[in-house]
Design a protein around this motif. Structure first.
Motif, PDB file in Angstrom:
ATOM      1  N   HIS A 297       0.818  -1.209   0.000  1.00 35.67           N
ATOM      2  CA  HIS A 297       0.000   0.000   0.000  1.00 35.67           C
ATOM      3  C   HIS A 297       0.857   1.266   0.000  1.00 35.67           C
ATOM      4  N   SER A 298       1.938   1.263   0.776  1.00 34.46           N
ATOM      5  CA  SER A 298       2.784   2.460   0.809  1.00 34.46           C
ATOM      6  C   SER A 298       3.535   2.633  -0.503  1.00 34.46           C
ATOM      7  N   LEU A 299       3.952   1.514  -1.088  1.00 41.49           N
ATOM      8  CA  LEU A 299       4.754   1.573  -2.314  1.00 41.49           C
ATOM      9  C   LEU A 299       3.900   1.867  -3.541  1.00 41.49           C
ATOM     10  N   ARG A 300       2.827   1.100  -3.707  1.00 42.01           N
ATOM     11  CA  ARG A 300       2.024   1.200  -4.934  1.00 42.01           C
ATOM     12  C   ARG A 300       0.812   2.118  -4.799  1.00 42.01           C
ATOM     13  N   GLY A 301       0.272   2.204  -3.579  1.00 43.16           N
ATOM     14  CA  GLY A 301      -0.893   3.059  -3.380  1.00 43.16           C
ATOM     15  C   GLY A 301      -0.525   4.494  -3.073  1.00 43.16           C
ATOM     16  N   LEU A 302       0.428   4.679  -2.165  1.00 42.36           N
ATOM     17  CA  LEU A 302       0.800   6.021  -1.732  1.00 42.36           C
ATOM     18  C   LEU A 302       2.012   6.575  -2.475  1.00 42.36           C
ATOM     19  N   HIS A 303       2.765   5.693  -3.150  1.00 43.85           N
ATOM     20  CA  HIS A 303       3.968   6.095  -3.896  1.00 43.85           C
ATOM     21  C   HIS A 303       4.955   6.840  -2.974  1.00 43.85           C
ATOM     22  N   ILE A 304       5.164   6.287  -1.795  1.00 44.16           N
ATOM     23  CA  ILE A 304       6.059   6.904  -0.820  1.00 44.16           C
ATOM     24  C   ILE A 304       7.514   6.824  -1.257  1.00 44.16           C
ATOM     25  N   GLY A 305       7.840   5.809  -2.049  1.00 48.15           N
ATOM     26  CA  GLY A 305       9.200   5.702  -2.577  1.00 48.15           C
ATOM     27  C   GLY A 305      10.241   5.488  -1.495  1.00 48.15           C
ATOM     28  N   ASP A 306      11.301   6.322  -1.517  1.00 42.24           N
ATOM     29  CA  ASP A 306      12.420   6.122  -0.600  1.00 42.24           C
ATOM     30  C   ASP A 306      12.324   6.962   0.671  1.00 42.24           C
ATOM     31  N   ILE A 307      11.159   7.526   0.953  1.00 42.62           N
ATOM     32  CA  ILE A 307      11.014   8.374   2.140  1.00 42.62           C
ATOM     33  C   ILE A 307      11.418   7.643   3.425  1.00 42.62           C
ATOM     34  N   PRO A 308      10.923   6.419   3.670  1.00 39.05           N
ATOM     35  CA  PRO A 308      11.348   5.731   4.899  1.00 39.05           C
ATOM     36  C   PRO A 308      12.852   5.472   4.931  1.00 39.05           C
ATOM     37  N   LEU A 309      13.445   5.170   3.779  1.00 42.24           N
ATOM     38  CA  LEU A 309      14.880   4.912   3.721  1.00 42.24           C
ATOM     39  C   LEU A 309      15.683   6.169   4.045  1.00 42.24           C
ATOM     40  N   ARG A 310      15.210   7.312   3.604  1.00 43.44           N
ATOM     41  CA  ARG A 310      15.901   8.570   3.905  1.00 43.44           C
ATOM     42  C   ARG A 310      15.900   8.837   5.406  1.00 43.44           C
ATOM     43  N   LEU A 311      14.807   8.505   6.059  1.00 40.09           N
ATOM     44  CA  LEU A 311      14.725   8.667   7.511  1.00 40.09           C
ATOM     45  C   LEU A 311      15.655   7.690   8.218  1.00 40.09           C
ATOM     46  N   LEU A 312      15.669   6.446   7.754  1.00 43.35           N
ATOM     47  CA  LEU A 312      16.514   5.430   8.388  1.00 43.35           C
ATOM     48  C   LEU A 312      17.997   5.742   8.212  1.00 43.35           C
ATOM     49  N   ARG A 313      18.369   6.298   7.069  1.00 39.88           N
ATOM     50  CA  ARG A 313      19.786   6.616   6.823  1.00 39.88           C
ATOM     51  C   ARG A 313      20.309   7.696   7.769  1.00 39.88           C
ATOM     52  N   ASN A 314      19.415   8.443   8.368  1.00 36.17           N
ATOM     53  CA  ASN A 314      19.824   9.499   9.291  1.00 36.17           C
ATOM     54  C   ASN A 314      19.755   9.072  10.753  1.00 36.17           C
ATOM     55  N   VAL A 315      19.468   7.794  10.995  1.00 40.26           N
ATOM     56  CA  VAL A 315      19.432   7.288  12.371  1.00 40.26           C
ATOM     57  C   VAL A 315      20.849   6.913  12.788  1.00 40.26           C
TER      58      VAL A 315
END
Length: 267
Positions: free
Chosen positions: A141-159
């Protein structure tokens, strides 16, 4: 901002730590969080199972509850996808122009948790600390429905302290799909087997995602295989700091573990 939290019924019932983590993150960033006890369910389970008329009053309840919200934060991509994709259709089918107008007015203020942080608040570094090897599963749903893309990855890379490992076939479904896992159990199990194989191959200690429904399904399989991999919602990672960890994946059971283990003990 004054942000209204819609927690999703399964988070409220099974994964309360996720809601607590969302509040920790938003308040740490200087936001005000409101939680209305009047909230119930977005209606996705009913609508996707063919009970579309039963979903209508739940949609009306959601609109009524959050009509005046400045922003609505939801730590569930599947719920946000339901609201964005299906609410306009449900409203249109009623022929109620006022209801349709209310839906259209509210939709731009409804956000999945990670897109709220990045797209609305403009923040990619929330000041988190999580010293573990982590891989990320993108829910359908986040990938295909919301098209969130790499947003979660960008957050994780800054942890800080977090080692992010790419998940092979990261864009493939885990096989849950709500009632799909029940009605098509063999297909679901085969998809889950592929997902588990890829997760284990990363050597990650933790698998994270933006949907606890996926994580519950994935952890159930990992637990049965006695794989030493835990699952945790991304909000709980982002809420962890060097001084106060919401969930220490190396020493404590995560929410998904506890639920899956309890279910296994009753089987």
């Amino acid at each position: 901002m004054n942000i209204s939290l819609f927690i999703a019924f399964y988070n409220d019932t099974l994964f309360p730590e996720t809601g607590i983590a969302v509040v920790h993150v938003l308040e740490r960033l200087g936001q005000t969080v409101d939680f209305s006890r009047a909230q119930t369910c977005c209606g996705q389970m009913h609508y996707n199972s063919g009970y579309q008329s039963e979903a209508l009053p739940l949609m009306r309840k959601f609109i009524e509850t959050f009509r005046n919200a400045e922003a609505v934060c939801i730590p569930s991509g599947s719920c946000v996808a339901m609201i964005r994709e299906q609410y306009p259709r449900i409203a249109a089918e009623t022929g109620d122009r006022k209801l349709a107008a209310e839906v259209n007015a509210l939709l731009p203020r409804v956000y999945e948790f990670t897109e709220l942080l990045v797209n609305k608040l403009g923040i990619e570094d929330v000041g988190a600390f999580y010293p573990h090897r982590v891989t990320y599963h993108a829910s359908c749903h986040s990938l295909r429905g919301l098209h969130i893309g790499d947003i979660p990855l960008r957050l994780l890379r800054n942890v800080r302290g977090l080692e992010l490992v790419e998940l092979p076939e990261w864009d493939q479904c885990c096989g849950f799909g709500g009632t799909f896992a029940i009605k098509n159990a063999q297909t679901s199990a085969a998809m889950l087997a592929d997902k588990m194989k890829n997760i284990i191959s990363t050597g990650a200690q933790v698998c994270t995602a933006g949907d606890n429904s996926c994580l519950m399904h994935i952890f159930g399989g990992l637990h049965r295989e006695q794989a030493n991999v835990k699952t945790i919602h991304i909000a709980e990672i982002l809420a962890s700091t060097e001084n106060a960890s919401i969930e220490n994946a190396s020493t404590e059971e995560t929410s998904a573990q506890k639920v899956s283990t309890r279910k296994g003990s009753r089987a």
